[in-house]
Design an enzyme around this catalytic site. Structure first.
Site, PDB file in Angstrom:
ATOM      1  N   ASN A  10      -4.634  -1.426  -2.787  1.00  0.00           N
ATOM      2  CA  ASN A  10      -4.606  -2.408  -3.702  1.00  0.00           C
ATOM      3  C   ASN A  10      -3.649  -3.426  -2.973  1.00  0.00           C
ATOM      4  OD1 ASN A  10      -4.347  -4.539  -5.282  1.00  0.00           O
ATOM      5  ND2 ASN A  10      -2.810  -3.631  -6.688  1.00  0.00           N
ATOM      6  N   LYS A  12      -3.215  -6.581  -3.300  1.00  0.00           N
ATOM      7  CA  LYS A  12      -2.671  -7.827  -3.946  1.00  0.00           C
ATOM      8  C   LYS A  12      -2.487  -8.699  -3.311  1.00  0.00           C
ATOM      9  CE  LYS A  12       0.622  -4.153  -5.337  1.00  0.00           C
ATOM     10  NZ  LYS A  12       1.933  -3.674  -6.315  1.00  0.00           N
ATOM     11  N   HIS A  96      -4.350  -4.436 -14.103  1.00  0.00           N
ATOM     12  CA  HIS A  96      -3.174  -4.142 -13.220  1.00  0.00           C
ATOM     13  C   HIS A  96      -1.910  -4.498 -13.905  1.00  0.00           C
ATOM     14  CE1 HIS A  96      -0.324  -3.697 -10.373  1.00  0.00           C
ATOM     15  NE2 HIS A  96      -0.994  -2.941  -9.404  1.00  0.00           N
ATOM     16  N   GLU A  98       0.723  -5.960 -12.934  1.00  0.00           N
ATOM     17  CA  GLU A  98       1.152  -7.088 -12.589  1.00  0.00           C
ATOM     18  C   GLU A  98       0.167  -8.387 -13.512  1.00  0.00           C
ATOM     19  OE1 GLU A  98       0.838  -6.488  -8.432  1.00  0.00           O
ATOM     20  OE2 GLU A  98       2.414  -5.257  -8.503  1.00  0.00           O
ATOM     21  N   GLU A 168      -0.561   3.986 -13.801  1.00  0.00           N
ATOM     22  CA  GLU A 168       0.478   3.623 -12.879  1.00  0.00           C
ATOM     23  C   GLU A 168       1.841   3.326 -13.914  1.00  0.00           C
ATOM     24  OE1 GLU A 168      -1.314   1.537  -9.271  1.00  0.00           O
ATOM     25  OE2 GLU A 168      -1.305   0.300 -10.943  1.00  0.00           O
ATOM     26  N   GLY A 174       5.765  -0.227  -6.579  1.00  0.00           N
ATOM     27  CA  GLY A 174       6.524  -1.332  -5.684  1.00  0.00           C
ATOM     28  C   GLY A 174       7.877  -1.021  -5.749  1.00  0.00           C
ATOM     29  N   SER A 214       4.069   3.665  -5.739  1.00  0.00           N
ATOM     30  CA  SER A 214       4.881   4.225  -4.770  1.00  0.00           C
ATOM     31  C   SER A 214       4.666   5.445  -4.063  1.00  0.00           C
ATOM     32  CB  SER A 214       6.300   4.251  -4.805  1.00  0.00           C
ATOM     33  OG  SER A 214       6.902   2.943  -5.479  1.00  0.00           O
TER      34      SER A 214
HETATM   35  C1  PEP Z   1      -0.188  -0.727  -7.169  1.00  0.00           C
HETATM   36  O1  PEP Z   1      -0.307  -1.912  -6.535  1.00  0.00           O
HETATM   37  O2  PEP Z   1      -1.217  -0.480  -8.045  1.00  0.00           O
HETATM   38  C2  PEP Z   1       0.891  -0.041  -6.793  1.00  0.00           C
HETATM   39  C3  PEP Z   1       0.731   1.216  -7.131  1.00  0.00           C
HETATM   40  O3  PEP Z   1       1.593  -0.540  -5.711  1.00  0.00           O
HETATM   41  P1  PEP Z   1       2.704   0.464  -4.679  1.00  0.00           P
HETATM   42  O4  PEP Z   1       1.871   1.563  -4.099  1.00  0.00           O
HETATM   43  O5  PEP Z   1       3.237  -0.395  -3.705  1.00  0.00           O
HETATM   44  O6  PEP Z   1       3.702   1.059  -5.867  1.00  0.00           O
END
Ligand code: PEP
Length: 252
Positions: A10, A12, A96, A98, A168, A174, A214
């Site tokens: 992803n 972003k 997501h 975010e 998630e 992140g 992460s």
């Molecule tokens: C994501 O963007 O869905 C995500 C899990 O980001 P990261 O791997 O950077 O934590």
């Protein structure tokens, strides 16, 4: 029941069209066979047309990071499932955290987007997960169950098996703080049980559940070794070709 792993990057709000194109050119002939794993990159809308053309004939699949639920109309700045289908995009990330936190995405809009995706041959990757407060307050089960139940509302059982759920935990996205593989598996197993309660064991056994938060090349192996984790949704570690390919290597 063996489920094919699905590893999705992803991106972003990262990469110009040129940068996205260069990434796909660098990885498209190196990703493992689609018989073994579904390798997906989710890119900003602007790059999708180019990336679908770039990835054609390879085992790399292209996803949107969002989709609107209406086909057309007065929704300034939005992109419809008809437009994504027309480009040949295969997946759409939906809900997501975010987008839930910053763009007023709700369980209701997530559900509408899931239904709209299926109507246009897009496979939804539905994100669910609890905040740190909810986890520490012992509420993760009710939060995740509610999100999954609402996301699947009205989805017939033959399509339900094709939904990809990305677990998630918001506190792990992140932040560099990943859930332990055991904790992640516990939630993914609970998500599968929720799907079994909504449908039946057959559908639940087919649904693919990713962990996201992460994930790094060094940590993905332990996650994939878990009984109920069928892949990963990866932000930061999917931005460089070498790192993305290293994540995919864990499946081989
Ligand atoms: C994501 O963007 O869905 C995500 C899990 O980001 P990261 O791997 O950077 O934590």
């Amino acid at each position: 029941m063996s489920r094919k792993p699905i590893i999705a990057g992803n991106w972003k709000m990262n990469k110009t069209v040129k940068e996205a194109h260069e990434f796909v050119e660098a990885v498209k002939d190196k990703v493992p066979s689609a018989d073994l794993v579904d390798s997906v990159v989710a890119a900003p809308f602007l790059a999708l047309d180019r990336l679908v053309a770039d990835a054609k004939g390879s085992d790399l699949k292209i996803s949107a990071e969002n989709v609107h639920f209406e086909n057309s109309g007065a929704f300034t700045g939005e992109v419809s499932p008809v437009m994504l289908e027309d480009l040949g995009v295969q997946y759409a990330i939906i809900g997501h955290s975010e987008r839930r936190a910053m763009f007023a995405e709700t369980d209701e809009t997530v559900n509408k987007k899931v239904l709209a995706s299926f109507a246009h041959h897009l496979i939804p990757i539905v994100c669910v997960g609890e905040t740190l407060d909810e986890r520490e307050g012992g509420k993760w089960q009710s939060v995740v169950k509610n999100q999954v139940t609402k996301a699947f509302a009205g989805v017939p059982s033959d399509q339900a098996a094709d939904v990809v759920v990305a677990y998630e935990p918001i506190w792990a996205i992140g932040t560099g703080k990943s859930a332990s593989s055991d904790d992640a598996n516990e939630v993914c197993a609970y998500i599968r049980k929720t799907v079994a309660d909504l449908y039946d064991e057959t559908v639940a056994a087919k649904v693919r559940i990713q962990y996201g938060g992460s994930v790094k090349p060094a940590t993905i192996g332990d996650l994939l070794a878990q009984s109920d984790i069928d892949g990963a949704l990866v932000g930061g570690a999917s931005l460089q070709p070498e790192s993305f390919l290293a994540l995919l290597d864990a499946v081989k």
